[in-house]
Design a protein around this motif. Structure first.
Motif, PDB file in Angstrom:
ATOM      1  N   GLY A 285       0.832  -1.190   0.000  1.00  0.00           N
ATOM      2  CA  GLY A 285       0.000   0.000   0.000  1.00  0.00           C
ATOM      3  C   GLY A 285       0.867   1.240   0.000  1.00  0.00           C
ATOM      4  N   VAL A 286       0.221   2.374  -0.150  1.00  0.00           N
ATOM      5  CA  VAL A 286       0.959   3.636  -0.152  1.00  0.00           C
ATOM      6  C   VAL A 286       1.525   3.894   1.235  1.00  0.00           C
ATOM      7  CG1 VAL A 286      -0.454   4.604  -2.031  1.00  0.00           C
ATOM      8  CG2 VAL A 286      -1.069   5.075   0.356  1.00  0.00           C
ATOM      9  N   ALA A 287       2.479   4.807   1.296  1.00  0.00           N
ATOM     10  CA  ALA A 287       3.057   5.215   2.581  1.00  0.00           C
ATOM     11  C   ALA A 287       1.943   5.687   3.499  1.00  0.00           C
ATOM     12  CB  ALA A 287       4.073   6.326   2.363  1.00  0.00           C
ATOM     13  N   GLY A 288       2.044   5.317   4.772  1.00  0.00           N
ATOM     14  CA  GLY A 288       1.094   5.780   5.762  1.00  0.00           C
ATOM     15  C   GLY A 288      -0.123   4.907   5.960  1.00  0.00           C
ATOM     16  N   THR A 289      -0.248   3.809   5.205  1.00  0.00           N
ATOM     17  CA  THR A 289      -1.409   2.924   5.383  1.00  0.00           C
ATOM     18  C   THR A 289      -1.223   1.960   6.545  1.00  0.00           C
ATOM     19  OG1 THR A 289      -0.559   1.458   3.652  1.00  0.00           O
ATOM     20  CG2 THR A 289      -2.277   3.026   3.016  1.00  0.00           C
ATOM     21  N   GLY A 290      -0.015   1.869   7.089  1.00  0.00           N
ATOM     22  CA  GLY A 290       0.191   1.027   8.261  1.00  0.00           C
ATOM     23  C   GLY A 290       0.905  -0.272   7.995  1.00  0.00           C
ATOM     24  N   LYS A 291       1.649  -0.363   6.920  1.00  0.00           N
ATOM     25  CA  LYS A 291       2.351  -1.607   6.593  1.00  0.00           C
ATOM     26  C   LYS A 291       3.266  -2.057   7.729  1.00  0.00           C
ATOM     27  CE  LYS A 291       4.081   0.171   2.814  1.00  0.00           C
ATOM     28  NZ  LYS A 291       3.423   1.482   2.741  1.00  0.00           N
ATOM     29  N   THR A 292       3.988  -1.105   8.327  1.00  0.00           N
ATOM     30  CA  THR A 292       4.940  -1.431   9.388  1.00  0.00           C
ATOM     31  C   THR A 292       4.240  -1.761  10.702  1.00  0.00           C
ATOM     32  OG1 THR A 292       6.616  -0.063   8.343  1.00  0.00           O
ATOM     33  CG2 THR A 292       6.921  -0.490  10.674  1.00  0.00           C
TER      34      THR A 292
ATOM     35  N   VAL B 123       5.903 -12.782   6.443  1.00  0.00           N
ATOM     36  CA  VAL B 123       5.212 -11.544   6.093  1.00  0.00           C
ATOM     37  C   VAL B 123       6.277 -10.487   5.899  1.00  0.00           C
ATOM     38  CG1 VAL B 123       3.627  -9.727   6.878  1.00  0.00           C
ATOM     39  CG2 VAL B 123       3.112 -12.140   7.380  1.00  0.00           C
ATOM     40  N   VAL B 124       6.172  -9.747   4.796  1.00  0.00           N
ATOM     41  CA  VAL B 124       7.092  -8.655   4.519  1.00  0.00           C
ATOM     42  C   VAL B 124       6.279  -7.448   4.065  1.00  0.00           C
ATOM     43  CG1 VAL B 124       7.540  -9.405   2.126  1.00  0.00           C
ATOM     44  CG2 VAL B 124       9.216  -7.958   3.304  1.00  0.00           C
ATOM     45  N   SER B 125       6.673  -6.274   4.513  1.00  0.00           N
ATOM     46  CA  SER B 125       6.020  -5.053   4.048  1.00  0.00           C
ATOM     47  C   SER B 125       6.768  -4.534   2.825  1.00  0.00           C
ATOM     48  CB  SER B 125       6.000  -3.996   5.154  1.00  0.00           C
ATOM     49  OG  SER B 125       7.316  -3.697   5.579  1.00  0.00           O
ATOM     50  N   CYS B 126       6.003  -4.057   1.858  1.00  0.00           N
ATOM     51  CA  CYS B 126       6.583  -3.505   0.627  1.00  0.00           C
ATOM     52  C   CYS B 126       5.470  -2.734  -0.062  1.00  0.00           C
ATOM     53  CB  CYS B 126       7.079  -4.638  -0.273  1.00  0.00           C
ATOM     54  SG  CYS B 126       7.621  -4.124  -1.916  1.00  0.00           S
ATOM     55  N   SER B 127       5.720  -1.495  -0.430  1.00  0.00           N
ATOM     56  CA  SER B 127       4.653  -0.707  -1.041  1.00  0.00           C
ATOM     57  C   SER B 127       4.075  -1.405  -2.272  1.00  0.00           C
ATOM     58  CB  SER B 127       5.140   0.697  -1.381  1.00  0.00           C
ATOM     59  OG  SER B 127       6.299   0.642  -2.178  1.00  0.00           O
ATOM     60  N   ALA B 128       4.908  -2.022  -3.112  1.00  0.00           N
ATOM     61  CA  ALA B 128       4.444  -2.797  -4.276  1.00  0.00           C
ATOM     62  C   ALA B 128       3.344  -2.065  -5.039  1.00  0.00           C
ATOM     63  CB  ALA B 128       4.000  -4.193  -3.837  1.00  0.00           C
ATOM     64  N   LEU B 129       3.556  -0.782  -5.294  1.00  0.00           N
ATOM     65  CA  LEU B 129       2.505   0.060  -5.848  1.00  0.00           C
ATOM     66  C   LEU B 129       2.109  -0.283  -7.275  1.00  0.00           C
ATOM     67  CD1 LEU B 129       3.624   3.553  -4.476  1.00  0.00           C
ATOM     68  CD2 LEU B 129       1.935   1.972  -3.517  1.00  0.00           C
ATOM     69  N   LYS B 130       3.041  -0.753  -8.076  1.00  0.00           N
ATOM     70  CA  LYS B 130       2.754  -1.045  -9.476  1.00  0.00           C
ATOM     71  C   LYS B 130       2.674  -2.548  -9.723  1.00  0.00           C
ATOM     72  CE  LYS B 130       4.977   2.909 -11.740  1.00  0.00           C
ATOM     73  NZ  LYS B 130       5.998   3.265 -12.748  1.00  0.00           N
ATOM     74  N   ARG B 131       1.856  -2.897 -10.699  1.00  0.00           N
ATOM     75  CA  ARG B 131       1.756  -4.302 -11.096  1.00  0.00           C
ATOM     76  C   ARG B 131       3.139  -4.841 -11.485  1.00  0.00           C
ATOM     77  NH1 ARG B 131      -2.206  -8.217 -12.863  1.00  0.00           N
ATOM     78  NH2 ARG B 131      -0.926  -9.991 -13.442  1.00  0.00           N
ATOM     79  N   SER B 132       3.927  -4.032 -12.182  1.00  0.00           N
ATOM     80  CA  SER B 132       5.259  -4.506 -12.606  1.00  0.00           C
ATOM     81  C   SER B 132       6.143  -4.822 -11.398  1.00  0.00           C
ATOM     82  CB  SER B 132       5.941  -3.487 -13.523  1.00  0.00           C
ATOM     83  OG  SER B 132       6.158  -2.260 -12.843  1.00  0.00           O
ATOM     84  N   TYR B 133       5.994  -4.091 -10.306  1.00  0.00           N
ATOM     85  CA  TYR B 133       6.764  -4.385  -9.091  1.00  0.00           C
ATOM     86  C   TYR B 133       6.317  -5.723  -8.499  1.00  0.00           C
ATOM     87  CZ  TYR B 133       7.431   0.761  -9.081  1.00  0.00           C
ATOM     88  OH  TYR B 133       7.699   2.066  -9.396  1.00  0.00           O
TER      89      TYR B 133
ATOM     90  N   VAL C 274       1.352 -13.894  -1.798  1.00  0.00           N
ATOM     91  CA  VAL C 274      -0.011 -13.414  -1.615  1.00  0.00           C
ATOM     92  C   VAL C 274       0.108 -11.982  -1.097  1.00  0.00           C
ATOM     93  CG1 VAL C 274      -2.162 -13.739  -0.342  1.00  0.00           C
ATOM     94  CG2 VAL C 274      -0.857 -15.730  -1.115  1.00  0.00           C
ATOM     95  N   PHE C 275      -0.712 -11.096  -1.626  1.00  0.00           N
ATOM     96  CA  PHE C 275      -0.646  -9.683  -1.264  1.00  0.00           C
ATOM     97  C   PHE C 275      -1.838  -9.279  -0.393  1.00  0.00           C
ATOM     98  CE2 PHE C 275       1.968 -10.192  -4.941  1.00  0.00           C
ATOM     99  CZ  PHE C 275       3.021  -9.327  -4.728  1.00  0.00           C
ATOM    100  N   VAL C 276      -1.560  -8.487   0.627  1.00  0.00           N
ATOM    101  CA  VAL C 276      -2.590  -7.822   1.421  1.00  0.00           C
ATOM    102  C   VAL C 276      -2.426  -6.341   1.134  1.00  0.00           C
ATOM    103  CG1 VAL C 276      -3.397  -7.216   3.728  1.00  0.00           C
ATOM    104  CG2 VAL C 276      -2.712  -9.570   3.238  1.00  0.00           C
ATOM    105  N   HIS C 277      -3.364  -5.787   0.362  1.00  0.00           N
ATOM    106  CA  HIS C 277      -3.305  -4.375  -0.025  1.00  0.00           C
ATOM    107  C   HIS C 277      -4.073  -3.560   1.010  1.00  0.00           C
ATOM    108  CE1 HIS C 277      -4.397  -1.087  -3.195  1.00  0.00           C
ATOM    109  NE2 HIS C 277      -3.674  -0.624  -2.192  1.00  0.00           N
TER     110      HIS C 277
ATOM    111  N   LEU D 134       0.022   4.245  -7.615  1.00  0.00           N
ATOM    112  CA  LEU D 134      -0.675   3.035  -7.174  1.00  0.00           C
ATOM    113  C   LEU D 134      -1.516   2.392  -8.276  1.00  0.00           C
ATOM    114  CD1 LEU D 134      -1.567   1.062  -4.928  1.00  0.00           C
ATOM    115  CD2 LEU D 134      -3.387   2.700  -4.388  1.00  0.00           C
ATOM    116  N   GLU D 135      -1.266   1.116  -8.503  1.00  0.00           N
ATOM    117  CA  GLU D 135      -2.104   0.278  -9.359  1.00  0.00           C
ATOM    118  C   GLU D 135      -2.668  -0.814  -8.446  1.00  0.00           C
ATOM    119  OE1 GLU D 135       0.488  -1.153 -12.482  1.00  0.00           O
ATOM    120  OE2 GLU D 135       0.892   0.872 -13.187  1.00  0.00           O
ATOM    121  N   PRO D 136      -3.954  -0.731  -8.091  1.00  0.00           N
ATOM    122  CA  PRO D 136      -4.530  -1.730  -7.185  1.00  0.00           C
ATOM    123  C   PRO D 136      -4.364  -3.142  -7.740  1.00  0.00           C
ATOM    124  CG  PRO D 136      -6.031   0.119  -7.465  1.00  0.00           C
ATOM    125  CD  PRO D 136      -4.927   0.290  -8.475  1.00  0.00           C
ATOM    126  N   LEU D 137      -4.482  -4.117  -6.848  1.00  0.00           N
ATOM    127  CA  LEU D 137      -4.380  -5.515  -7.251  1.00  0.00           C
ATOM    128  C   LEU D 137      -5.355  -5.823  -8.379  1.00  0.00           C
ATOM    129  CD1 LEU D 137      -4.258  -7.381  -3.809  1.00  0.00           C
ATOM    130  CD2 LEU D 137      -2.394  -7.151  -5.459  1.00  0.00           C
TER     131      LEU D 137
END
Length: 172
Positions: free
Chosen positions: A11-18, A78-88, A100-103, A135-138
């Motif tokens: 998710g984008v910065a500030g969504t609480g990944k950490t 479990v690892v946090s990663c913004s993974a904003l784009k489909r290519s990422y 598996v992604f949790v957006h 951001l490109e959603p899942l």
């Protein structure tokens, strides 16, 4: 989840990944890795200066996360990663098939408010617009779930666990 998958909390910065990442890992009984720890120092310096990273800047970071995830295949993690784009996400899946992604999702006002209250993080709120623009959603063909970040960390984690359970289907 019924099997030990490696989950990327994105998710984008500030969504609480950490915040959510370690709570989710604890609930799943697997290790957690902080995605920011995989950034080269040059990336941290760039973001600290308010400069968005380029796709090229992100490649070594994504490869390092992918390597960690691949090493956890069959064991779970479990690892946090913004993974904003489909290519990422595609690059991460190429390194570690079966991710598996949790957006973590939320509206801009909520995310900006949360970012404005955190201290000591290198990502300034000035880069939030670039995060949402990137951001490109899942996609429907990507293994993952979207989880709204309104509520307490415990509520968000519980929603994530339930969504992952539903994604996994019934126990065999």
């Amino acid at each position: 989840m019924k099997t030990p998958h490696v989950v990327v909390v994105m998710g984008v910065a500030g969504t609480g990944k950490t915040t959510i990442g370690p709570l989710l890992a604890a609930r799943l009984g697997v290790p957690y890795a902080e995605g920011d720890d995989f950034h080269p120092q040059a990336n941290i310096a760039k973001m600290s200066a308010g400069t968005p990273l380029t796709d090229e800047d992100r490649l070594p970071w994504l490869d390092a996360i992918g390597g960690w995830a691949d090493g956890r295949a069959g064991l779970g993690g479990v690892v946090s990663c913004s993974a904003l784009k489909r290519s990422y996400r595609d690059r991460l899946r190429a390194a570690a098939p079966g991710l598996v992604f949790v957006h973590l999702t939320g509206d801009r006002a909520l995310v900006e408010d949360r970012m404005s209250h955190r201290r000591g993080h290198f990502m300034p709120t000035a880069l939030l617009d670039s995060q949402f623009a990137t951001l490109e959603p899942l996609g429907a063909d990507e293994a993952g779930v979207a989880v709204n970040v309104s509520g307490s960390p415990e509520e968000i984690t519980e929603r994530a666990v339930r969504a992952l359970d539903e994604l996994s289907g019934p126990a065999r």
